[in-house]
Design a protein around this motif. Sequence first.
Motif, PDB file in Angstrom:
ATOM      1  N   HIS A  15      66.887  43.314  97.333  1.00 27.20           N
ATOM      2  CA  HIS A  15      65.934  42.319  97.128  1.00 27.20           C
ATOM      3  C   HIS A  15      64.717  42.994  97.807  1.00 27.20           C
ATOM      4  N   LEU A  16      63.869  43.244  97.018  1.00 20.93           N
ATOM      5  CA  LEU A  16      62.282  43.880  97.588  1.00 20.93           C
ATOM      6  C   LEU A  16      61.361  42.772  97.682  1.00 20.93           C
ATOM      7  N   GLU A  17      60.447  42.918  98.593  1.00 17.12           N
ATOM      8  CA  GLU A  17      59.388  42.120  98.374  1.00 17.12           C
ATOM      9  C   GLU A  17      58.078  42.911  98.510  1.00 17.12           C
ATOM     10  N   ILE A  18      57.259  42.968  97.448  1.00 13.00           N
ATOM     11  CA  ILE A  18      56.322  44.029  97.607  1.00 13.00           C
ATOM     12  C   ILE A  18      54.828  43.327  97.643  1.00 13.00           C
ATOM     13  N   ASP A  19      53.792  44.156  98.242  1.00 16.32           N
ATOM     14  CA  ASP A  19      52.452  43.225  98.307  1.00 16.32           C
ATOM     15  C   ASP A  19      51.504  43.751  97.173  1.00 16.32           C
ATOM     16  N   SER A  20      51.984  43.645  95.992  1.00 17.31           N
ATOM     17  CA  SER A  20      51.267  43.629  94.572  1.00 17.31           C
ATOM     18  C   SER A  20      50.482  42.669  94.418  1.00 17.31           C
ATOM     19  N   LYS A  21      49.115  42.950  93.821  1.00 16.49           N
ATOM     20  CA  LYS A  21      48.365  41.845  93.348  1.00 16.49           C
ATOM     21  C   LYS A  21      48.882  41.349  92.045  1.00 16.49           C
ATOM     22  N   ASN A  22      49.581  42.231  91.347  1.00 14.76           N
ATOM     23  CA  ASN A  22      49.968  41.739  89.999  1.00 14.76           C
ATOM     24  C   ASN A  22      51.581  41.251  90.045  1.00 14.76           C
ATOM     25  N   LEU A  23      52.112  40.753  90.991  1.00 16.89           N
ATOM     26  CA  LEU A  23      53.193  40.182  91.006  1.00 16.89           C
ATOM     27  C   LEU A  23      53.067  38.836  91.930  1.00 16.89           C
ATOM     28  N   ALA A  24      53.266  37.436  91.245  1.00 13.04           N
ATOM     29  CA  ALA A  24      53.155  36.403  92.031  1.00 13.04           C
ATOM     30  C   ALA A  24      54.388  36.036  92.790  1.00 13.04           C
ATOM     31  N   ASN A  25      54.238  35.432  94.123  1.00 11.80           N
ATOM     32  CA  ASN A  25      55.382  35.315  94.761  1.00 11.80           C
ATOM     33  C   ASN A  25      56.384  34.598  93.995  1.00 11.80           C
ATOM     34  N   ASP A  26      56.333  33.615  93.019  1.00 10.01           N
ATOM     35  CA  ASP A  26      57.289  32.729  92.428  1.00 10.01           C
ATOM     36  C   ASP A  26      57.698  33.300  91.066  1.00 10.01           C
ATOM     37  N   SER A  79      48.597  41.732  78.551  1.00 12.72           N
ATOM     38  CA  SER A  79      47.872  40.383  78.260  1.00 12.72           C
ATOM     39  C   SER A  79      49.044  39.502  77.973  1.00 12.72           C
ATOM     40  N   ASP A  80      49.791  40.020  76.973  1.00 10.51           N
ATOM     41  CA  ASP A  80      50.912  39.125  76.408  1.00 10.51           C
ATOM     42  C   ASP A  80      51.975  38.820  77.386  1.00 10.51           C
ATOM     43  N   LEU A  81      52.297  39.746  78.313  1.00  9.84           N
ATOM     44  CA  LEU A  81      53.458  39.132  79.342  1.00  9.84           C
ATOM     45  C   LEU A  81      52.826  38.194  80.215  1.00  9.84           C
ATOM     46  N   HIS A 139      53.199  35.005  78.245  1.00  5.84           N
ATOM     47  CA  HIS A 139      54.590  34.701  78.199  1.00  5.84           C
ATOM     48  C   HIS A 139      54.909  33.852  79.719  1.00  5.84           C
ATOM     49  N   LEU A 140      54.263  34.522  80.688  1.00  7.02           N
ATOM     50  CA  LEU A 140      54.895  33.853  82.040  1.00  7.02           C
ATOM     51  C   LEU A 140      54.165  32.579  82.182  1.00  7.02           C
ATOM     52  N   ILE A 141      53.068  32.506  81.992  1.00  7.55           N
ATOM     53  CA  ILE A 141      52.275  31.025  82.015  1.00  7.55           C
ATOM     54  C   ILE A 141      53.243  30.200  81.093  1.00  7.55           C
ATOM     55  N   ARG A 157      48.308  17.687  80.588  1.00  4.42           N
ATOM     56  CA  ARG A 157      49.269  17.564  79.379  1.00  4.42           C
ATOM     57  C   ARG A 157      48.430  18.297  78.246  1.00  4.42           C
ATOM     58  N   SER A 158      47.019  18.400  78.214  1.00  7.54           N
ATOM     59  CA  SER A 158      46.582  18.871  76.850  1.00  7.54           C
ATOM     60  C   SER A 158      46.513  20.438  76.994  1.00  7.54           C
ATOM     61  N   ARG A 159      46.325  20.725  78.402  1.00  8.70           N
ATOM     62  CA  ARG A 159      46.358  22.464  78.520  1.00  8.70           C
ATOM     63  C   ARG A 159      47.670  22.810  78.109  1.00  8.70           C
ATOM     64  N   ILE A 160      48.756  22.020  78.430  1.00 10.22           N
ATOM     65  CA  ILE A 160      50.148  22.437  78.402  1.00 10.22           C
ATOM     66  C   ILE A 160      50.246  22.682  76.794  1.00 10.22           C
ATOM     67  N   GLU A 161      49.913  21.637  76.148  1.00 11.61           N
ATOM     68  CA  GLU A 161      50.141  21.512  74.549  1.00 11.61           C
ATOM     69  C   GLU A 161      49.535  22.631  73.888  1.00 11.61           C
ATOM     70  N   ARG A 162      48.068  23.153  74.427  1.00 11.04           N
ATOM     71  CA  ARG A 162      47.579  24.165  73.978  1.00 11.04           C
ATOM     72  C   ARG A 162      48.293  25.539  74.187  1.00 11.04           C
ATOM     73  N   LEU A 163      48.920  25.819  75.229  1.00 12.11           N
ATOM     74  CA  LEU A 163      49.592  26.921  75.481  1.00 12.11           C
ATOM     75  C   LEU A 163      50.971  26.891  74.961  1.00 12.11           C
ATOM     76  N   ASP A 164      51.450  25.636  74.469  1.00 12.38           N
ATOM     77  CA  ASP A 164      52.771  25.711  73.590  1.00 12.38           C
ATOM     78  C   ASP A 164      52.504  26.126  72.307  1.00 12.38           C
ATOM     79  N   LYS A 165      51.362  26.216  71.863  1.00  9.37           N
ATOM     80  CA  LYS A 165      50.937  26.454  70.345  1.00  9.37           C
ATOM     81  C   LYS A 165      50.746  27.867  70.329  1.00  9.37           C
TER      82      LYS A 165
END
Length: 686
Positions: free
Chosen positions: A157-168, A312-314, A317-319, A678-686
């Motif tokens: 299990h690696l923990e890295i200090d990269s700005k491109n990787l969120a903790n969760d 951008s696509d990744l 997808h994650l969001i 709720r409206s923001r999530i609905e937009r993400l789902d589309k």
Amino acid sequence: IKSGKSTFLNALFKGEYLKRGAGVVTSIVTRVRGGSQPKAKLLFKSLDEINRDIKEAIALLPSGNPDFDREKFDIRQNRQRKILNATLQALPPEQLITQGTRNLNTVLLHCYLNGYESLEEMLSTKSLTKEFENAQFRRHWDFVGDDSLAIFLKDIHLEIDSKNLANDTEFADCQGSDSPNPLHLVMIQDYLQLSHLIIYLVSSRTGLREADIKFLSTIRKMGILDNVLFVVNCDLSEHESLEDLKSVNAKVAEQLQLIKSDPEVFAYSALFDLFKSLKEGLPEKDLLRLAQWESQTEIAEFSDLESTRFQSDLANHLIRKRSRLLLKNQIERHGVILSGMANWISIHRELFSRDEQEAGEISENITRQQRRMDQIKTMVETTAAGAVPKVKTELNNDSNRFFDNRSGECVGNVIEFIRDYRVESKKYEESLINSGFLNTVYLVFQEFKRSLDKTMADSVYPEVVQFVFEEERKIEKYFQSILEPYEAIIDGALVDLDSVLCDFNIVNSITVDQRRADLPSMDSLKETSKLRLPPLIAFLRYSAKIKTDAFLKLGFYTFMKGVRRILKKQNPPDKGTYARALQGTVKRMKQLTEKSIIYQCKDYRENLKFKYLYKLIDIVAQKLTETLIDRFQTYGTSTAEMIEEINRHQTDKQRVASIIQQMETMAAGVDERISLLRSRIERLDK
């Protein structure tokens, strides 16, 4: 294998975090998360686990040494290690090479023997963790890059200090789908059960291979093909022009169409990205390669555009995945809670503003409605509780049918494979003459086990995953059928109560629909309850072991006595005698294997039922009850008690009314924020 998975992740995180070009013997899944500083956590196997691995491997090796006790082997004993090493050294070539590759069992044993003394002080009867932080971080490369050390690990299990990787967010670097060890494939399948997104890499040098097609078919059978993004990892040195690169990409996309409609395919060079992010610290030879690639302007620009498009696509997808899984149901539930709060505020605001007689009438009408709601709540709880044993019985019957060794799809396929397995005596004639009967029998046994492992990995496990997926849908559908009629009953009760309140000019601004919350998704329930499918890897370890001890003790040695008597009568024995002896041994081996497989499949079936499916039923039933009863929390407070308090503290009425007014303002603000989310999530789902 060799598609550039570690390079790809390093490029994504913009740093040399994972060892590139690590070996393929070990079956480690390297997990990576964000952290404040670089840290590597290496989990070592316990001595019991190490000895178990070795015992399973040496059971498939012949040994003429009477002091070599397979069952009591302990790697800590120097004498036993020497005997094992001597046994390996004495093996004929047929035992070291299987189907054109090094025999996995002998490789595993060599790795354990070669690495033990280096790690002796780090090993224990328990699984221990070793950590490397900051400047020591890259010491974990010594382990993953050396099979003799990596074989002692079961998790990194690696923990890295990269700005491109969120903790969760967790990424995992897995073995290749064409690894020669079926164990690796099953470990990947186990991890895929936990993942929400799969990035499948294809090398532009090789294109889509047979192994890729097979594994992607397995992913489709597991029901998770929709969660796959495809990246053609381009070797820029291999392509003379942009047209050539685009041609490879188009061909891969065309082949993928046969497996998945409209696959998302990206084509760029991960190594090019990595070199650019590490430009200042690159060695001279890598700087020259980078300069050469950058001089190929068209290809370099195409790779950069594709890399940007993929990232951008990744991110999207994650969001989307995270919002759907973690936020959507929670937002709806908070909407229900807010609805209850708004009603509570409206009712008690009016109670404070009315005289004692009016407040009493309001309270009496609400109490009458509350009694009706209590009856409905009791009905909901009783129905949900009554549904649990019924669903469990149905899933028990489904599981028994699926794992039935006569008619079931799972065990039936394995049994059919075992019974149909044939050994061509001619194929082993040379081995019988040159290496002897004993060595040849073990060679046959090894190849049989390898074929069985592959069958389990390619066919059985996807069937198990698909079966579980269907059972989950059945659970969801059953409890949804309970939810719908009760929703109508609850809606009616709430409408009646709103009507009563309306008679007293108490208007609820939130509609019945806004107070409704759907049953959470299966993914969400499994995630929040940490429910996991019993590991398929355990299934393989049990099933593919083939009761080696029973084969050796009960079958083989008894049979060998008879063989020796036959061989003594013929000097030298003819090929037919050897062939008959070999076929008799194979028959006994298959019988014991079939018996073992049936037993171990039953064991997995019971684990699946009691540790997963039944628990999931209980969780869904509980969540159904909570979802419905949550809608009644609005009216859980006794208004009669509140009226008594009002009458006792008349002087506080103005102060309390002011507080309630503040609460009403705050509730309106929360409602606005929930609506926005709720409206923001609905937009993400589309």
